[in-house]
Design a protein around this motif. Structure first.
Motif, mmCIF file in Angstrom:
data_model
loop_
_atom_site.group_PDB
_atom_site.id
_atom_site.type_symbol
_atom_site.label_atom_id
_atom_site.label_comp_id
_atom_site.label_asym_id
_atom_site.label_seq_id
_atom_site.Cartn_x
_atom_site.Cartn_y
_atom_site.Cartn_z
ATOM 1 N N UNK A 285 48.159 -0.740 -8.763
ATOM 2 C CA UNK A 285 47.976 -0.229 -7.334
ATOM 3 C C UNK A 285 49.558 -0.037 -6.867
ATOM 4 N N UNK A 286 50.259 1.148 -7.335
ATOM 5 C CA UNK A 286 51.373 1.374 -6.865
ATOM 6 C C UNK A 286 51.172 1.655 -5.412
ATOM 7 N N UNK A 287 49.975 2.409 -4.986
ATOM 8 C CA UNK A 287 49.760 2.852 -3.453
ATOM 9 C C UNK A 287 49.560 1.520 -2.628
ATOM 10 N N UNK A 288 49.437 0.273 -3.003
ATOM 11 C CA UNK A 288 49.301 -0.561 -2.267
ATOM 12 C C UNK A 288 50.545 -1.621 -1.754
ATOM 13 N N UNK A 289 51.435 -0.868 -2.083
ATOM 14 C CA UNK A 289 52.826 -1.609 -1.903
ATOM 15 C C UNK A 289 52.843 -1.518 -0.314
ATOM 16 N N UNK A 290 53.616 -2.528 0.178
ATOM 17 C CA UNK A 290 53.847 -2.534 1.680
ATOM 18 C C UNK A 290 54.680 -1.568 2.105
ATOM 19 N N UNK A 291 55.554 -0.978 1.453
ATOM 20 C CA UNK A 291 56.516 -0.061 2.091
ATOM 21 C C UNK A 291 56.545 1.139 1.013
ATOM 22 N N UNK A 292 57.112 2.226 1.403
ATOM 23 C CA UNK A 292 57.006 3.383 0.308
ATOM 24 C C UNK A 292 58.495 3.325 -0.589
ATOM 25 N N UNK A 293 58.262 3.498 -1.788
ATOM 26 C CA UNK A 293 59.460 3.232 -2.661
ATOM 27 C C UNK A 293 59.691 4.624 -3.105
ATOM 28 N N UNK A 294 60.858 4.823 -2.999
ATOM 29 C CA UNK A 294 61.789 6.180 -3.298
ATOM 30 C C UNK A 294 62.768 5.706 -4.423
ATOM 31 N N UNK A 295 62.359 6.095 -5.736
ATOM 32 C CA UNK A 295 63.408 5.683 -6.638
ATOM 33 C C UNK A 295 64.689 6.105 -6.649
ATOM 34 N N UNK A 296 64.830 7.095 -5.879
ATOM 35 C CA UNK A 296 65.973 7.998 -5.704
ATOM 36 C C UNK A 296 66.858 7.311 -4.846
ATOM 37 N N UNK A 297 66.234 6.449 -3.927
ATOM 38 C CA UNK A 297 67.107 5.755 -2.888
ATOM 39 C C UNK A 297 67.084 4.285 -2.887
ATOM 40 N N UNK A 298 66.483 3.624 -3.826
ATOM 41 C CA UNK A 298 66.581 2.231 -4.262
ATOM 42 C C UNK A 298 67.880 1.773 -4.792
ATOM 43 N N UNK A 299 68.441 0.640 -4.347
ATOM 44 C CA UNK A 299 69.779 0.300 -4.898
ATOM 45 C C UNK A 299 69.397 0.130 -6.543
ATOM 46 N N UNK A 300 70.419 0.593 -7.356
ATOM 47 C CA UNK A 300 70.337 0.335 -8.788
ATOM 48 C C UNK A 300 70.359 -1.244 -8.989
ATOM 49 N N UNK A 301 69.678 -1.562 -10.191
ATOM 50 C CA UNK A 301 69.862 -3.240 -10.370
ATOM 51 C C UNK A 301 69.591 -3.041 -11.856
#
Length: 953
Positions: A285-301
């Motif tokens: 359920x990726x669509x059930x995350x509370x926030x939008x998830x943009x791989x290009x803008x998430x800090x690298x870890x």
């Protein structure tokens, strides 16, 4: 070091099997690569090779290398047998001593029968953790929860595979998925070998979570032979339980919030980091995350030890920055897109076909009498059958049937009129509210639906309040505190609409709750909006802003973002975010339309003041009409000489669903009036069979003739039945790639021959056999205006081909026939040759990929000598050889009207090419002969390079 290691790995002579000497020779290699000493000590103790004193001596050593050296000293001092057993343990416990595999292979160690008879204990932390995970997943996946906390059904008895399709990046069908094991098969449906994620998508209720649960169960019971040692399952909605300030390292996310190793977690985690390819992650359920998830803008870890927010860890796991090489299976609802560079393969779940439905009925009702009664009622109501194409809705309907059968002493009766989804959810709500009533053999519960809902009003309102709160926040998991704030009582939780999570939420150790399914949360949200007196017009219509056409201002979100950055897809709800799915809002809209429909007023006026109900109905209808007009005006249109074509989007399907829920003919008429086109294109809208009920509800109000393109959806035979009210209007019917079988074609025959107005019939890539081909032949016989017939990629053999060819021969109108990808063979080809001879209208014909060889090809060539109508002829991918090429060459000396001849991917050589080239000297009509993929060498083709009508490469 490399030279030393190489010399250490040299094999000892086969005639001198001294294991003591071997251990001495390779002592430093063993000291360097043996990290697990406890496993060796345990096995030496178990087989009486070590005493308790030996074990204490080893344990007293201060460092791991010293422990290894001490073990080696003791083993060597005890003789050859103990030394051989020592090597045997290293060989058998591959996970514990993975670095020694090459060395053990190189020395060709082969233990004696005596040593092989010894017991080897696997106390290695990695192997123990694998077994621990199997137990953990096996326990959690053995049962599946149903409505009602006390109802648990064995997954083995409940689960059934649905229609699963492999698709490409553009959702074009690549073929069916035969089993769940194929999800992880590296040879099936791979789009990008560098990708690590298998993406499984499908509509709400189609069974995505059940697929993952079944996958877990197969792995836990060792039925999934994929080499996976670690299986981690996460539900994406649970990440919403973390606070913004929460941070975790990857090891804590995997162990503390999933399954903690019983021993040496650091060693297990170290193994996982070294060999990530042995790990499988499933994210539901990726669509059930509370926030939008943009791989290009998430800090690298990329550092596995560096603490980060759990959503950052999730994003970096998916992108491969963490544990690169690990396999992932990710699910989301249809419409959610994942960056192509992440995807290994993509699978679309389609739900139940008619045959699945019958099998599922047998699974759920082993008693033959119950099966027959259920199927008789379903087959009498195609509308219910269409809803049953969605496994969740099917299960709900079956559960209601079971309840009626028990409550009314074997006289179960499903609704026999037009049934909407709102009706089904009202019915299941009534069933479960009645479960709280005392019952006995002497007295049945005879409460009416009105009485049941009136008695349960407070419970339903409390459930609605928590559902609405979550829907506004974009949350699907609720804490105990949130449930108590909504005044939910303990007995309300026992009804089964909300269920306790099997483990505490990641945000803490307090019990959490969730609705059985997001569609149920949407239903109770709509119910709350209708029955709560404090809900005003603006709040009532809040979720309809998702329908705004392009260019209209829309609120960017129903809830504030969880982070300053955006996770997995930028933009607001109307910003074209590829990761955002709005089905939970759309289902709320749908249930609102159903609950405020005229048919439900008899029930609701006992729960809501009549004035408030009237006000909400009026506001909803006005808003619905306004949005519908705006949306229809915004749709892209194409004007041709014949058609005014409108290209509809998936949002249009949702609008149709809502209109159907109203069951208002007035609303249907207004919608039909607003379409203002005579060609409606609904390709790739993910329409299912139930949507055809909604489509027919609107389209039957259009009085003029209409073209309808429903290619590449999921209609199946029930969908064809639901389109019956439209067939009197349809001149163009495109139903390609829709899981239609012979039963659906029979319905088409019965309906189309009543009106005889069809000019185009598209049935490409379905499941039609020779039986269906006979029905199509009858359509061609009786519908004198049929010009286009597309039947490629079905299951038609020579028998069906002969029937179709005869109908083509007798048709004076047919213009274009597509038969690519069947198996009519030479017998079918000969029949089509007879049809071609002197045919007055057939201009385009494809018999590509049909198993046609020499005799069939020569027959077709001879027939074309007596044809002046055919312009395009495709014979690609058959088994045509030089004999056929020679026959075609003879034909070209006579036939001057054929323009395009495709002989791609056959068995024609330079000899056949030369004959065709000679024939072109006497033919000025032909424009191209395509010969790609034949066994013709470039230097052989170069001889004819001046003849540009011959295309060889």
């Amino acid at each position: 070091m490399e030279k030393q290691g190489h010399s250490e790995m040299e094999t000892i002579p086969s005639d001198s099997p001294s294991y003591i000497k071997l251990l001495k020779t390779h002592r430093e290699l063993l000291v360097t690569h043996i990290r697990n000493t406890q496993c060796l000590v345990d096995n030496l103790l178990k087989n009486d090779y070590f005493s308790a004193e030996d074990s204490e001596i080893v344990c007293a050593c201060p460092t791991q290398p010293n422990k290894v050296r001490k073990i080696l000293d003791l083993v060597q001092s005890k003789g050859e047998e103990v030394s051989e057993f020592f090597l045997y343990v290293l060989q058998q416990l591959t996970d514990a001593y993975v670095d020694l595999r090459p060395w053990l292979s190189q020395i060709s160690f082969s233990p004696s029968q005596l040593i092989q008879s010894k017991i080897v204990l696997n106390t290695d932390p990695v192997s123990r953790y694998t077994q621990q995970l199997r137990h953990h997943l096996g326990r959690d996946s053995k049962f599946t929860l149903c409505y009602g906390q006390k109802e648990e059904v064995l997954l083995e008895e409940m689960y059934m595979d649905t229609v699963m399709e492999l698709v490409d990046f553009n959702n074009e069908r690549l073929g069916s998925l035969d089993s769940l094991a194929c999800l992880l098969d590296h040879a099936t449906g791979v789009l990008d070998a560098q990708g690590e994620t298998v993406f499984v998508c499908g509509d709400a209720g189609v069974g995505k979570s059940m697929v993952l649960q079944r996958l877990q169960n197969l792995w836990a019971t060792s039925q999934l032979d994929t080499g996976v040692k670690f299986f981690f399952h996460f539900r994406c909605r649970m990440f919403s339980c973390f606070k913004e300030s929460d941070t975790l390292c990857l090891q804590d996310l995997l162990f503390k919030h999933y399954c903690y190793p019983e021993q040496d977690p650091d060693e297990v985690f170290s193994f996982l980091l070294r060999f990530p390819h042995v790990a499988l992650f499933t994210f539901d359920g990726l669509d059930e995350l509370h926030s939008d998830l943009d791989l290009s803008r998430v800090p690298d870890s990329s550092c596995p030890w560096e603490p980060a927010h759990p959503l950052v860890l999730l994003a970096n796991l998916l992108s491969g920055k963490l544990l690169k090489g690990a396999s992932k299976v990710l699910t989301a609802r249809t419409g959610v897109e994942v960056p192509r560079q992440l995807l290994r393969k993509k699978v679309l779940l389609r739900g139940f076909s008619p045959s699945h439905l019958r099998s599922y009925a047998r699974r759920m009702f082993p008693e033959r009498a119950m099966q027959d009664l259920l199927m008789t009622q379903l087959e009498a109501n195609p509308n219910l059958c269409s809803l049953c194409a969605v496994p969740l809705f099917c299960w709900i309907i079956f559960q209601c049937f079971r309840h009626f059968h028990t409550a009314f002493e074997g006289s179960a009766q499903l609704p026999d009129c037009t049934v909407t989804l709102t009706d089904i959810f009202l019915l299941v709500t009534e069933v479960h509210l009645n479960r709280t009533q005392p019952s006995s053999l002497l007295q049945r519960n005879t409460r009416s639906q009105v009485e049941t809902f009136r008695a349960g009003r407070d419970t339903l309102r409390a459930l609605g309040q928590v559902a609405h709160w979550g829907m506004e926040k974009g949350l699907f998991v609720f804490s105990q505190e949130e449930a108590q704030t909504s005044q939910l009582r303990e007995e309300d939780l026992q009804l089964g609409f909300l269920r306790a999570l099997p483990e505490p939420g990641p945000g803490g150790h307090q019990q959490s709750f969730e609705f059985f399914h997001l569609t149920l949360q949407a239903f109770f949200t709509a119910f709350f909006l209708v029955v709560d007196d404090k809900v005003g017009t603006r709040q009532l219509l809040h979720f309809f802003q998702e329908w705004a056409p392009p260019g209209e201002p829309v609120a960017t979100s129903c809830y504030p973002p969880l982070f300053p950055f955006q996770c997995l897809g930028g933009g607001g709800l109307a910003g074209g975010d590829p990761f955002k799915n709005k089905d939970h809002f759309q289902f709320t809209n749908l249930f609102l339309c159903g609950l405020l429909s005229k048919a439900k007023q008899k029930l609701l006026r006992h729960l809501v003041p009549v004035a408030a109900l009237r006000r909400k109905r009026k506001a909803l209808w006005a808003h619905l009409f306004s949005r519908l007009r705006s949306y229809l005006k915004s749709l892209p249109r194409v004007q041709t000489e014949v058609f005014n074509q409108v290209q509809a989007m998936p949002t249009f399907i949702w609008m149709l669903r809502c209109i159907y829920e109203t069951q208002s003919q007035k609303v249907g008429q207004l919608a039909a009036k607003g379409i203002c086109a005579n060609y409606l294109k609904l390709t790739y809208c993910n329409a299912c069979s139930a949507d055809c009920s909604a489509l027919s509800f609107v389209l039957h109000h259009i009085r003029s003739q209409l073209a309808l393109d429903l290619d590449n959806n999921n209609l199946n035979d029930y969908g064809v039945q639901q389109l019956q009210p439209c067939f009197s209007r349809l001149t163009v019917i495109r139903l390609s790639v829709n899981q239609i079988t012979d039963s659906g074609v029979k319905v088409l025959y019965e309906e189309l021959t009543k009106y005889r107005i069809v000019t185009y019939l598209g049935l490409y890539n379905n499941q039609i056999t020779d039986v269906g081909a006979r029905y199509v032949s009858k359509i061609l016989d009786e519908c004198k205006g049929l010009m286009y017939l597309k039947l490629g990629k079905n299951k038609i053999t020579s028998e069906g081909g002969k029937c179709l060819a005869l109908a083509v021969k007798n048709s004076k109108s047919i213009f274009d026939i597509g038969m690519w990808g069947n198996q009519i063979g030479d017998e079918g080809a000969k029949a089509f040759a007879e049809a071609l001879r002197n045919h007055p209208s057939l201009t385009n014909l494809s018999l590509a990929f049909n198993g046609i060889s020499t005799e069939g090809g020569k027959s077709l060539a001879r027939a074309l000598q007596q044809n002046t109508c055919l312009r395009i002829f495709w014979l690609t991918k058959n088994e045509l050889n030089d004999e056929v090429a020679e026959s075609m060459a003879e034909m070209l000396k006579v036939n001057q009207t054929l323009k395009h001849l495709w002989l791609i991917q056959n068995q024609i050589t330079a000899r056949g090419l030369a004959r065709l080239a000679d024939a072109l000297q006497n033919n000025t009509g032909i424009m191209e002969i395509c010969l790609h993929g034949n066994p013709i060498k470039p230097e052989e083709a170069k001889v004819f390079e001046d003849e540009n009508r011959l295309i060889c490469f």
